[in-house]
Design an enzyme around this catalytic site. Structure first.
Site, PDB file in Angstrom:
ATOM      1  N   ASN A 112       0.755  -1.126   0.172  1.00 33.82           N
ATOM      2  CA  ASN A 112      -0.027  -0.035   0.014  1.00 33.82           C
ATOM      3  C   ASN A 112       0.801   1.278  -0.087  1.00 33.82           C
ATOM      4  O   ASN A 112       1.944   1.380   0.460  1.00 33.82           O
ATOM      5  CB  ASN A 112      -1.078  -0.034   1.229  1.00 33.82           C
ATOM      6  CG  ASN A 112      -0.434   0.804   2.395  1.00 33.82           C
ATOM      7  OD1 ASN A 112      -0.385   1.814   2.463  1.00 33.82           O
ATOM      8  ND2 ASN A 112       0.108  -0.078   3.368  1.00 33.82           N
ATOM      9  N   CYS A 153       7.682   7.392   8.699  1.00 40.11           N
ATOM     10  CA  CYS A 153       7.706   8.333   7.883  1.00 40.11           C
ATOM     11  C   CYS A 153       8.968   9.104   7.592  1.00 40.11           C
ATOM     12  O   CYS A 153       9.857   9.144   8.411  1.00 40.11           O
ATOM     13  CB  CYS A 153       6.445   9.307   8.026  1.00 40.11           C
ATOM     14  SG  CYS A 153       6.653   9.977   9.817  1.00 40.11           S
ATOM     15  N   GLY A 194       1.090  -9.088   9.541  1.00 41.27           N
ATOM     16  CA  GLY A 194       0.931 -10.388   8.935  1.00 41.27           C
ATOM     17  C   GLY A 194       0.018 -11.354   9.913  1.00 41.27           C
ATOM     18  O   GLY A 194      -0.184 -12.391   9.327  1.00 41.27           O
ATOM     19  N   THR A 204      -4.284  -5.892   7.919  1.00 36.80           N
ATOM     20  CA  THR A 204      -4.597  -6.442   6.696  1.00 36.80           C
ATOM     21  C   THR A 204      -5.720  -7.146   6.948  1.00 36.80           C
ATOM     22  O   THR A 204      -6.628  -7.389   6.128  1.00 36.80           O
ATOM     23  CB  THR A 204      -3.515  -6.988   5.819  1.00 36.80           C
ATOM     24  OG1 THR A 204      -2.432  -5.944   5.711  1.00 36.80           O
ATOM     25  CG2 THR A 204      -3.769  -7.368   4.592  1.00 36.80           C
TER      26      THR A 204
HETATM   27  C1  LIG Z   1      -3.655   0.615   3.894  1.00 41.24           C
HETATM   28  C2  LIG Z   1      -2.951   0.561   4.881  1.00 41.24           C
HETATM   29  C3  LIG Z   1      -2.453   1.889   5.528  1.00 41.24           C
HETATM   30  C4  LIG Z   1      -1.765   2.056   6.470  1.00 41.24           C
HETATM   31  N1  LIG Z   1      -1.555   3.218   7.073  1.00 41.24           N
HETATM   32  C5  LIG Z   1      -0.683   3.334   8.176  1.00 41.24           C
HETATM   33  C6  LIG Z   1      -0.550   4.748   8.786  1.00 41.24           C
HETATM   34  O1  LIG Z   1      -1.119   5.464   8.516  1.00 41.24           O
HETATM   35  N2  LIG Z   1       0.273   4.630   9.905  1.00 41.24           N
HETATM   36  C7  LIG Z   1       1.089   3.616  10.371  1.00 41.24           C
HETATM   37  O2  LIG Z   1       1.910   3.608  11.292  1.00 41.24           O
HETATM   38  N3  LIG Z   1       1.009   2.389   9.607  1.00 41.24           N
HETATM   39  C8  LIG Z   1       0.030   2.146   8.650  1.00 41.24           C
HETATM   40  N4  LIG Z   1       0.020   0.968   7.948  1.00 41.24           N
HETATM   41  C9  LIG Z   1       0.739  -0.161   8.377  1.00 41.24           C
HETATM   42  C10 LIG Z   1      -0.183  -0.974   9.384  1.00 41.24           C
HETATM   43  O3  LIG Z   1      -0.237  -0.137  10.620  1.00 41.24           O
HETATM   44  C11 LIG Z   1       0.759  -2.115   9.849  1.00 41.24           C
HETATM   45  O4  LIG Z   1       2.039  -1.761  10.465  1.00 41.24           O
HETATM   46  C12 LIG Z   1       0.900  -3.196   8.534  1.00 41.24           C
HETATM   47  O5  LIG Z   1      -0.120  -3.084   7.920  1.00 41.24           O
HETATM   48  C13 LIG Z   1       1.454  -4.527   8.931  1.00 41.24           C
HETATM   49  O6  LIG Z   1       0.401  -5.189   9.701  1.00 41.24           O
HETATM   50  P1  LIG Z   1      -0.546  -6.219   8.797  1.00 41.24           P
HETATM   51  O7  LIG Z   1       0.284  -7.328   8.271  1.00 41.24           O
HETATM   52  O8  LIG Z   1      -1.081  -6.970  10.063  1.00 41.24           O
HETATM   53  O9  LIG Z   1      -1.424  -5.526   7.839  1.00 41.24           O
HETATM   54  C14 LIG Z   1      -0.877   0.755   6.925  1.00 41.24           C
HETATM   55  C15 LIG Z   1      -1.161  -0.380   6.449  1.00 41.24           C
HETATM   56  C16 LIG Z   1      -2.268  -0.438   5.350  1.00 41.24           C
HETATM   57  C17 LIG Z   1      -2.391  -2.051   4.822  1.00 41.24           C
END
Ligand SMILES: Cc1cc2nc3c(=O)[nH]c(=O)nc-3n(C[C@H](O)[C@H](O)[C@H](O)COP(=O)(O)O)c2cc1C
Ligand SMILES: Cc1cc2nc3c(=O)[nH]c(=O)nc-3n(C[C@H](O)[C@H](O)[C@H](O)COP(=O)(O)OP(=O)(O)OC[C@H]3O[C@@H](n4cnc5c(N)ncnc54)[C@H](O)[C@@H]3O)c2cc1C
Lengths: 259, 305
Positions: free
Chosen positions: B70, B131, B245, B267
């Protein structure tokens, strides 16, 4: 945005590239409107794991239908789903079309699988005694799927294809102007092509006809949380970014900014 | 008598009823129709920036094998809107509110943290140090140990709420950054944000993401995150929040056993809107099956010979 498992009644190939699925929606309690969509798990297995958005092609008493183009991995997997299995969906989602029941005739401008989104509106138009004219544009005649369905609804259907060399924007414009001369068109609805959307937007502006467009954008959650599927719309306060899954997928044709 | 299961986790002054919370950016008020927010360990809204910003061009997401990339670009309505609407909206729930902050400079992190951290309804801050530092050389704050330490220190000076440093996995040694965050005064560490990634459509030879590169999440990244949680837990005593994940209870448990006190789910909620409550149930089932009545016993319980 509830997850549901709907029994698959049939899932069949209807042309070289298109498939049609009917599912039992009798256990769904929320009303379904034309233009809304479901976020669908394409496979019984774990992958592809993201859901794919599909419009509701037909809304019946206790079933709903999807018409889908086999495009990539997800839709390829979807063709393996069989009658008797459960379809894993989230929905119905999004904002559908608005149809003024006092309208005389509406015009549908669909390209390719865009007709899957507009067909349910044609169905609603019939039910509301609103007449329907439709331009169906596709690569080949084989892809002009819903023509018979629409004609069955009493719609005046115009087919244009690359195969026949009739699908260029100039020709579609001529057909639309012809339709506008012969009918009192009170709404223009479009889906499936940027070029035809721009044309529809220009014509709607010129003739001061309200219109709506159903947009497609790659989606993450489809619940409004992730801000993946955004587009711009013109508001009084300036251009605003909105989510296709939540504020759409249907937007005012006049307001949407077509990139 | 049926023994009570204790799923409560304490992180500084934060009391989490259970270790399951959403990952920032993958959670929003819209999801309240799907799940009961009061049943979550905490609420973590999308990262907020000081000024409104539009986000990146589309497509902003694409699917890859067992994962997704993303590049949303922190589309944000800005701090004023956040204070006025977002905080009150989430404050209505009993779960603690953890505000995620993104900023362009250390000063801006401190400025925003002072405003948000001192709001009575905000229970903790998560600093998205993944960031880019626009006043530095543009690399992520969390890629540099010194910058990480001074950033956390600067925020620590302006607010008393617990500070969670959300680390970036895109570093050579996550342990070095973890130690720097600890030295700066972090209360806990989130391991970790997304992995920088890229995918190309071979037919058109174009990147699948409008912004060319983006953050990789989903089940494919989990082994990398588990490894990092383990490594970080070896060098610091700070509580760790595992993130990356998790699709089911077993994935969450893997991170807890590796050393995480709590986990975030991103996700997975896109595919299963009820992923978070489902994961909690699966953890409870595991606890019963293993006769472990306190979740804290599982944290870092990995058996290595
Ligand atoms: C669409 C999307 C937007 C995200 N926006 C942010 C964000 O604004 N700030 C942040 O710290 N992480 C953001 N993340 C990262 C997630 O918080 C997380 O660290 C990452 O998706 C891994 O976890 P997951 O595999 O369970 O999705 C975003 C992830 C996704 C998929
Ligand atoms: C609101 C809405 C309604 C739709 N209704 C229909 C319909 O009724 N019938 C139909 O055939 N198609 C419809 N589409 C398009 C359909 O979602 C895509 O064709 C499908 O996701 C392709 O998946 P794939 O894995 O086969 O293709 P791939 O190209 O391999 O997909 C890769 C990724 O890109 C995404 N993607 C690719 N094309 C599109 C697209 N046009 N829109 C959104 N995401 C896309 C996929 O979801 C997937 O995540 C609709 C799209 C939206 C947004």
């Amino acid at each position: 945005m509830k997850q549901h498992f709907m029994p698959i009644i049939s899932n069949q190939q209807v042309s070289s590239r298109y498939w049609h699925m009917v599912v039992d929606s009798s256990r769904l309690t929320s009303p379904i409107e034309p233009g809304q969509f479901f976020h669908i798990r394409c496979s019984q297995g774990s992958f592809p794991f993201l859901r794919r958005p599909f419009s509701i092609y037909r809304i019946n008493e206790s079933t709903i239908e999807f018409l889908y183009l086999v495009k990539g991995e997800g839709t390829q997997e979807m063709t393996h789903l069989q009658a008797g299995e459960m379809l894993d969906v989230v929905g119905p989602l999004g904002v559908g079309f608005s149809l003024d029941k006092s309208a005389d005739t509406i015009l549908l401008v669909a390209r390719g699988v865009g007709i899957a989104t507009l067909a349910a509106l044609a169905q609603e138009a019939v039910e509301k005694n609103v007449k329907c004219a439709a331009i169906l544009s596709a690569r080949s005649k084989d892809d002009l799927l819903a023509a018979d369905l629409l004609q069955g609804f009493g719609a005046e259907v115009y087919k244009v294809t690359e195969e026949d060399g009739t699908s260029d924007v100039a020709n579609v414009e001529e057909i639309i102007r012809g339709i506008l001369k012969r009918n009192k068109i009170d709404g223009i609805y479009t889906c499936g092509s940027r070029r035809l959307s721009r044309l529809s937007q220009n014509i709607a502006n010129e003739y001061h006809i309200p219109g709506e467009i159903a947009l497609e954008e790659h989606m993450g959650c489809a619940m409004g949380a992730c801000f993946a599927c955004v587009c711009d719309v013109k508001e009084d306060t300036g251009v605003k970014s909105v989510r296709v899954c939540l504020e759409g997928p249907v937007f005012s044709l006049e307001k949407v900014v077509l990139g | 008598m049926i023994a009570q299961l204790n799923t409560e986790i304490v992180i500084g002054s934060l009391k989490l009823k259970n270790p399951i919370m959403p990952a920032s950016g993958a959670f929003g008020p819209e999801m309240k129709d799907a799940i009961d927010f009061n049943e979550l360990g905490a609420l973590v809204p999308k990262s907020i920036t000081r000024l409104p910003q539009p986000g990146n061009r589309t497509p902003r997401v694409c699917e890859t094998t067992a994962g997704m990339i993303n590049s949303i670009g922190i589309q944000s309505k800005g701090l004023d809107y956040y204070m006025k609407y977002t905080i009150p909206e989430f404050a209505a729930y009993s779960a603690p509110l953890i505000s995620s902050i993104s900023a362009d400079s250390v000063d801006e992190f401190a400025e925003m943290s002072e405003v948000i951290g001192n709001h009575p309804d905000v229970d903790a801050l998560e600093l998205n140090i993944s960031c880019p530092n626009l006043k530095g050389n543009g690399e992520a704050f969390g890629m540099n140990a010194e910058v990480t330490e001074s950033l956390i220190q600067a925020v620590k000076n302006v607010t008393d709420v617990p500070l969670i440093a959300k680390l970036t996995p895109n570093v050579t040694s996550i342990q070095d950054i973890a130690l720097a965050a600890e030295a700066g005064g972090a209360t806990a560490l989130n391991v970790a944000n997304t992995l920088l990634a890229m995918a190309i459509d071979t037919e058109s030879r174009r990147p699948l993401i409008g912004n060319i590169m983006g953050g990789f999440s989903g089940p494919a990244v989990k082994p990398v995150i588990v490894r990092m949680i383990y490594q970080v837990s070896q060098v610091t005593n700070l509580p760790i929040i595992g993130c990356g994940g998790i699709m089911n209870g077993k994935d969450a448990l893997e991170m807890i056993i590796a050393g995480a006190s709590a986990v975030q789910v991103g996700t997975a909620s896109f595919i299963y809107p009820t992923a978070m409550p489902d994961i909690l149930e699966e953890i409870k089932d595991y606890m019963k099956r293993h006769a472990i009545y306190d979740i804290n016993e599982l944290v870092g319980s990995i058996q290595v010979d």
